[in-house]
Write a protein that holds these residues in place. Sequence first.
Motif, PDB file in Angstrom:
ATOM      1  N   LEU A  80       0.791  -0.994  -0.093  1.00 49.94           N
ATOM      2  CA  LEU A  80      -0.005  -0.065   0.030  1.00 49.94           C
ATOM      3  C   LEU A  80       0.949   1.217   0.064  1.00 49.94           C
ATOM      4  O   LEU A  80       0.470   2.140  -0.720  1.00 49.94           O
ATOM      5  CB  LEU A  80      -0.995   0.032   1.078  1.00 49.94           C
ATOM      6  N   PRO A  81       1.792   1.490   0.906  1.00 47.62           N
ATOM      7  CA  PRO A  81       2.741   2.723   0.716  1.00 47.62           C
ATOM      8  C   PRO A  81       3.275   2.984  -0.674  1.00 47.62           C
ATOM      9  O   PRO A  81       3.158   3.998  -0.978  1.00 47.62           O
ATOM     10  CB  PRO A  81       3.712   2.431   2.056  1.00 47.62           C
ATOM     11  N   ASP A  82       3.872   2.021  -1.086  1.00 47.63           N
ATOM     12  CA  ASP A  82       4.568   2.371  -2.435  1.00 47.63           C
ATOM     13  C   ASP A  82       3.457   2.402  -3.376  1.00 47.63           C
ATOM     14  O   ASP A  82       3.513   3.381  -4.302  1.00 47.63           O
ATOM     15  CB  ASP A  82       5.305   1.036  -2.948  1.00 47.63           C
ATOM     16  N   SER A  83       2.137   1.903  -3.528  1.00 47.44           N
ATOM     17  CA  SER A  83       1.245   1.958  -4.437  1.00 47.44           C
ATOM     18  C   SER A  83       0.480   3.308  -4.277  1.00 47.44           C
ATOM     19  O   SER A  83       0.077   4.087  -5.237  1.00 47.44           O
ATOM     20  CB  SER A  83       0.006   0.840  -4.298  1.00 47.44           C
ATOM     21  N   PHE A  84       0.359   3.867  -2.984  1.00 45.63           N
ATOM     22  CA  PHE A  84      -0.088   5.127  -2.791  1.00 45.63           C
ATOM     23  C   PHE A  84       0.563   6.097  -3.267  1.00 45.63           C
ATOM     24  O   PHE A  84       0.162   7.115  -3.880  1.00 45.63           O
ATOM     25  CB  PHE A  84      -0.476   5.062  -1.246  1.00 45.63           C
ATOM     26  N   ALA A  85       1.996   6.082  -3.023  1.00 42.74           N
ATOM     27  CA  ALA A  85       2.828   7.244  -3.673  1.00 42.74           C
ATOM     28  C   ALA A  85       2.825   7.309  -5.133  1.00 42.74           C
ATOM     29  O   ALA A  85       2.887   8.342  -5.730  1.00 42.74           O
ATOM     30  CB  ALA A  85       4.229   6.872  -3.117  1.00 42.74           C
ATOM     31  N   SER A  86       3.016   6.251  -5.744  1.00 48.63           N
ATOM     32  CA  SER A  86       2.627   6.017  -7.434  1.00 48.63           C
ATOM     33  C   SER A  86       1.495   6.431  -7.702  1.00 48.63           C
ATOM     34  O   SER A  86       1.280   7.256  -8.782  1.00 48.63           O
ATOM     35  CB  SER A  86       3.158   4.657  -7.754  1.00 48.63           C
TER      36      SER A  86
END
Length: 75
Positions: A59-65
């Motif tokens: 989730l954190p990486d997906s959210f940033a992208s």
Amino acid sequence: MGVSEERELKSRLIVLLAHLLKWAYQPQFRSRSWTNSIASQRLALADHMISNPGLKQKLPDSFASAYTRARLEAS
């Protein structure tokens, strides 16, 4: 957990974040369709996360992208 689940997570985040950004920064254009889309995407994301608990770590990486893409779509 497959690539398609991650792709769906990111896609739904992009739509949700783009509409939230539009809602916040373009209040003169607020519409029922944005309201419905925001509610629908929130529910779909919650269901998707429940069905795919392994996505929580992504989730954190997906959210940033997704946020980067959503900003472009909202502008």
